[in-house]
Design a protein around this motif. Structure first.
Motif, PDB file in Angstrom:
ATOM      1  N   ARG A 186       0.835  -1.201   0.000  1.00  0.00           N
ATOM      2  CA  ARG A 186       0.000   0.000   0.000  1.00  0.00           C
ATOM      3  C   ARG A 186       0.870   1.251   0.000  1.00  0.00           C
ATOM      4  O   ARG A 186       0.611   2.217  -0.731  1.00  0.00           O
ATOM      5  N   ARG A 216     -13.517  -5.758  -9.370  1.00  0.00           N
ATOM      6  CA  ARG A 216     -13.317  -4.625  -8.468  1.00  0.00           C
ATOM      7  C   ARG A 216     -14.525  -4.422  -7.561  1.00  0.00           C
ATOM      8  O   ARG A 216     -14.388  -4.220  -6.345  1.00  0.00           O
ATOM      9  N   LEU A 222     -14.010  -4.927  -3.571  1.00  0.00           N
ATOM     10  CA  LEU A 222     -14.100  -3.732  -2.737  1.00  0.00           C
ATOM     11  C   LEU A 222     -15.472  -3.550  -2.099  1.00  0.00           C
ATOM     12  O   LEU A 222     -15.626  -2.749  -1.174  1.00  0.00           O
ATOM     13  N   SER A 274     -13.130  -2.126   5.797  1.00  0.00           N
ATOM     14  CA  SER A 274     -12.533  -0.837   5.449  1.00  0.00           C
ATOM     15  C   SER A 274     -11.153  -0.650   6.066  1.00  0.00           C
ATOM     16  O   SER A 274     -10.286   0.004   5.476  1.00  0.00           O
ATOM     17  N   LEU A 284      -7.976  -1.550   3.844  1.00  0.00           N
ATOM     18  CA  LEU A 284      -7.490  -0.635   2.814  1.00  0.00           C
ATOM     19  C   LEU A 284      -6.600   0.455   3.391  1.00  0.00           C
ATOM     20  O   LEU A 284      -5.896   1.138   2.637  1.00  0.00           O
ATOM     21  N   THR A 332      -6.895  -6.741  -4.540  1.00  0.00           N
ATOM     22  CA  THR A 332      -7.773  -5.724  -3.955  1.00  0.00           C
ATOM     23  C   THR A 332      -7.043  -4.395  -3.823  1.00  0.00           C
ATOM     24  O   THR A 332      -7.580  -3.329  -4.183  1.00  0.00           O
ATOM     25  N   ASN A 366      -7.885  -1.090  -6.098  1.00  0.00           N
ATOM     26  CA  ASN A 366      -8.321   0.076  -5.342  1.00  0.00           C
ATOM     27  C   ASN A 366      -7.541   1.320  -5.761  1.00  0.00           C
ATOM     28  O   ASN A 366      -8.057   2.439  -5.696  1.00  0.00           O
ATOM     29  N   HIS A 367      -6.312   1.137  -6.204  1.00  0.00           N
ATOM     30  CA  HIS A 367      -5.465   2.268  -6.584  1.00  0.00           C
ATOM     31  C   HIS A 367      -5.447   2.540  -8.086  1.00  0.00           C
ATOM     32  O   HIS A 367      -5.315   3.684  -8.508  1.00  0.00           O
TER      33      HIS A 367
END
Length: 518
Positions: free
Chosen positions: A166, A331, A335, A340, A343, A478, A482-483
């Motif tokens: 991340r 996705r 997600l 939460s 992430l 994931t 997400n990015h």
């Protein structure tokens, strides 16, 4: 007169029926030998490329060569000039399962402590649980069995590497799209996860460690990325040993770390695979694993646990990048219900505290992993097309027959998983990327795995990391989706030269255009 003829007609009919039954039985009895004889006449068992053993030695390091053997001979069992027997289909499953103890693990024939491996770019150290046989292997496998299950303790070890990814993604985010080598991205993340799974979360992968392992991969990719590289029979050279020794230094560092934590009273359960191997046993005695073996096991675990799954996941994500609807469906599923806090793990002061091993958040994350039918189907299809366990060897320990073919004791049996997964008889439209083949008719849940699905091999020596591979793929994908929005480029797919082994690794990696999401 008619009444007199009736018994004769009945007798004739009964005789005809009896003859039909006897004929059918005879056909069933002779079917195997007749089919084998016809196959030998119509499809000679030794191919043209086999007449030159050195040419076959080069060619056999590619999946396509074995697929071509099976297709040309229309046979699940093909013998080469070097007396290696390649099998797929039901015959492959019989060999891998070790049926009746006939087919068993091959002893590695190596000199020294390092051996080239046909289905890995990098070599491995020889005398570890990865290649032991008999009681030595069973004892070590029992000690580490818990490390391969998806449970709170194991998932907690993975979170540190997720935090590193991340942070890496956040650091590379720009307003403009960029082309990233997804194989390289997920490979480095998986290496960090292997560090944690091997020695606990406190033994983190430093930039210096990253540099050593990157040098290791680059060295062997360069060496084996041409057909000429495969023709040198892969004997380990002095320069190979030098780069492997640098990786072994990290293994020694990991062992020293685990020894120190155990001496401080920390539980072996929190120190990964090395903790399980090195922790004192209930009677006060230590497991018979010395520091050298433990360090070599660490190196092997990082190599095998990261390289092949990374190649498969990188190529799977390239397939996803080429299919926008598939990507969006994944996705939304990944997600939509992900906790939460996951992430934001590793996000600094604003992030929630890392969950304890026994806390509810980890159970919540595991429950989420188990309810991702479409994404799991995509990963299953990726593992079918780009299998990690690409070639598996067994040895016939006694004379037997397989699919009508006589197999002598001592014969080396090889299963090319890529060839098994390219078998049109078991996988219609096998060359297509179709996750739907693993879903129920309405697409709402996973279907039962077909018997021909062998990405992790089968039987007592099957790879124990199947469940972890899916979990790691779910977590990394994931974070990526997400990015980024993934897009194919003109360079998408594999780039550069093919590594001349049973691998799906190219020198140029898997370039994919990554556009930051708002």
């Amino acid at each position: 007169q008619t009444q007199a003829q009736t018994p004769e007609v009945l007798v004739s009919m009964l005789l005809a029926l009896l003859g039909f039954i006897l004929g059918a039985l005879l056909v069933l009895i002779l079917y195997g030998p007749l089919r084998s004889t016809l196959r030998r006449l119509l499809f000679p068992r030794v191919s043209r490329c086999d007449t030159n053993p050195r040419a076959w030695d080069v060619a056999q390091r590619q999946h396509e060569a074995v697929i071509d053997l099976h297709e040309r001979h229309q046979s699940a069992v093909v013998r080469t000039a070097s007396d290696v027997v390649w099998v797929r289909g039901a015959a492959a499953r019989q060999v891998l399962s070790g049926a009746r103890g006939v087919f068993c693990e091959c002893q590695w024939d190596v000199k020294g402590r390092v051996a080239a491996v046909s289905n890995l770019v990098q070599p491995m150290y020889y005398h570890t649980l990865f290649n032991m046989v008999g009681s030595e292997w069973k004892a070590r496998r029992k000690l580490v069995s818990n490390m391969f299950s998806v449970r709170p303790g194991t998932v907690r070890l993975l979170l540190g590497a997720c935090a590193s990814l991340r942070a890496q993604l956040a650091a590379t985010l720009t307003d403009a799209a960029q082309v990233l080598d997804l194989t390289d991205v997920v490979h480095e993340s998986m290496q960090a996860m292997m560090f944690a799974l091997c020695a606990g979360n406190r033994f983190t992968m430093t930039p210096e460690h990253v540099a050593v392992h990157r040098k290791l991969v680059v060295h062997f990719v360069k060496r084996y990325s041409t057909v000429a590289g495969a023709g040198d029979n892969q004997q380990i050279r002095a320069d190979d040993l030098a780069v492997m020794e640098s990786a072994l230094d990290i293994g020694r560092e990991a062992v020293a770390h685990v020894r120190a934590r155990l001496a401080a009273g920390e539980s072996g359960d929190q120190l990964g695979l090395l903790g399980a191997l090195l922790a004192p046993r209930g009677d006060g005695a230590s497991c018979a694993v010395d520091d050298r073996e433990a360090a070599e096991t660490f190196v092997n675990f990082v190599i095998a646990g990261a390289e092949s799954p990374a190649a498969a996941l990188g190529r799977t994500l390239a397939e996803v990048a080429a299919r926008p609807q598939m990507q969006e469906r994944m996705r939304l599923e990944l997600l939509g219900e992900v906790p939460s806090w996951f992430l934001s793990v590793g996000g600094g002061a604003a992030a929630p505290a890392e969950p304890d091993e026994q806390s509810a958040p980890l159970e919540q994350l595991i429950a989420w992993m188990r309810n991702l039918p479409y994404s799991t189907a995509v990963f299953r299809e990726g593992l079918r097309r780009y299998s990690p366990a690409t070639v598996v060897r067994r040895m016939a320990h006694e004379d037997t027959t397989l699919d009508g073919e006589p197999i002598a004791a001592g014969t080396q049996m090889c299963v090319c998983i890529a060839a098994a997964h390219a078998d049109q008889a078991e996988w219609p439209d096998a060359s297509a990327f179709q996750p739907e083949r693993f879903l129920s008719t309405d697409g709402s849940k996973l279907s039962a795995l077909p018997v021909g699905y062998l990405p992790f091999s089968r039987g007592p020596r099957a790879c124990p990391g199947a469940a972890l591979t899916y979990a790691i793929s779910q977590l990394l994908t994931t974070l990526l989706l997400n990015h980024y929005r993934l897009e194919s480029t003109t360079e998408s797919g594999f780039a550069g030269q093919r590594v001349a082994k049973f691998v799906t690794w190219h020198s140029g990696g898997t370039p994919v255009r990554c556009t930051p999401r708002q």
